[in-house]
Design an enzyme around this catalytic site. Structure first.
Site, short mmCIF file in Angstrom:
data_model
loop_
_atom_site.label_atom_id
_atom_site.label_comp_id
_atom_site.label_asym_id
_atom_site.label_seq_id
_atom_site.Cartn_x
_atom_site.Cartn_y
_atom_site.Cartn_z
N ASP A 66 0.84 -1.20 0.00
CA ASP A 66 0.00 0.00 0.00
C ASP A 66 0.87 1.25 0.00
OD1 ASP A 66 0.94 -0.41 2.59
OD2 ASP A 66 -1.02 -0.89 3.40
N ASP A 135 -7.56 -2.59 14.13
CA ASP A 135 -8.96 -2.64 13.72
C ASP A 135 -9.23 -3.81 12.75
OD1 ASP A 135 -7.85 -1.81 11.33
OD2 ASP A 135 -8.93 0.10 11.22
N HIS A 137 -7.53 -4.50 9.97
CA HIS A 137 -7.17 -4.33 8.56
C HIS A 137 -5.93 -5.14 8.21
CE1 HIS A 137 -4.64 -0.52 9.67
NE2 HIS A 137 -3.80 -1.51 9.47
N GLU A 142 -9.55 -1.46 5.31
CA GLU A 142 -10.17 -1.11 6.59
C GLU A 142 -11.50 -1.85 6.76
OE1 GLU A 142 -8.39 0.33 8.62
OE2 GLU A 142 -7.66 2.31 8.07
#
Ligand code: PGA
Length: 266
Positions: A66, A135, A137, A142
């Site tokens: 990413d 979280d 991801h 996400e």
């Protein structure tokens, strides 16, 4: 999914480095997917030290997961710069064989499509190293990400921006709002995956990843459908799992023939 629980984060890094080394020995021209963030840094340090004992990345190709949108080319937190610092500078990979999505492209959608094409053109990723966000991801997929997604623009959660503010002088506002990220389907195309995680802050995400229902709420749970995932975690990260004794028993009794890594195929 193989779950390996080790006592310390150092032990996690050593085993993850062992898996990468085994991959490169099996296939010297392996295509490696690499993660940024704090989790893999110790793995990369170990790989760098192993060049002294004959490990070589000279024929490998490297793809990052990413990239932030809009960070200038010199910004230290631009992920191409991060991976240069954390990994590429320590190994003998050809700098031209290091790839990332272009977060400065005028046409970001085209940049995403181009990145998919570059991965495919390289023959696909043999081994993907992943971290996991608090979280849930993986890469920057996400919560709520399509489980069929490919490389695209995403908006970061405030949780992720908060988690990553430590790299931006503690200033959450300095963390970009947007990123380009390999999608969940892109990651699932990797022939093998090694996910590493350390520390109690990852315990809930790891619990969902390994034992939760598959759901876009926790995108990492999609990895349950992948045929060759190795989850390497320390005891605090494993602290919410229910089946730890079975995972330990399985690892203690692992037959030699059971290897999750991609072999030489051409
Ligand atoms: P970390 O990040 O390795 O810095 O904990 C992992 C992630 O956000 O995927």
């Amino acid at each position: 999914m193989e779950v390996i629980i080790l006592p310390t984060s150092d032990a996690v890094a050593t085993l993850a480095a062992d898996l990468v080394e085994a991959q490169v020995h099996a296939k010297p021209h392996a295509v490696l997917g690499v993660a940024t963030g704090s989790s893999p840094v110790a793995v990369y340090d170990q790989l760098g030290r192993r060049l002294d004992t004959g490990l070589s990345f000279a024929r490998t190709q490297i793809f990052t997961l990413d990239e932030y949108v809009g960070l200038n080319p010199e910004h230290p937190e631009r992920y191409l710069n991060v991976i240069q610092r954390d990994l590429v500078a320590k190994i003998d990979v050809d700098p031209d064989a290091v790839h990332g999505p272009d977060g400065l492209a005028v046409d970001l959608r085209q940049a995403c499509a181009d990145y998919e094409g570059r991965i495919t053109g390289a023959g696909g990723i043999d081994l993907q190293i992943l971290g996991i966000g608090t979280d849930g991801h993986v890469a920057f997929n996400e919560p709520g990400s399509s489980l069929g997604s490919r490389t695209r623009v995403k908006t970061l959660t405030q949780q992720t921006r908060h988690d990553n503010a430590r790299y931006f002088g503690g200033d959450v506002g300095a963390v970009p709002l947007h990123c380009l990220t390999q999608g969940m389907a892109t990651i699932m195309d990797a022939r093998s995956i090694v996910l590493i995680g350390s520390g109690a802050t990852k315990a809930t995400a790891v619990e969902q990843l390994v034992e939760g229902p598959i759901s876009a709420r926790w995108p990492a749970t999609l990895l349950q459908l992948h045929p060759a995932v190795t989850v390497v975690i320390d005891a605090p990260a494993a602290s919410r799992l229910q089946l730890t004794s079975y995972y330990q028993h399985t690892y203690d009794n692992k037959p030699n023939w059971q290897q999750p890594l991609a072999r030489v195929d051409s």
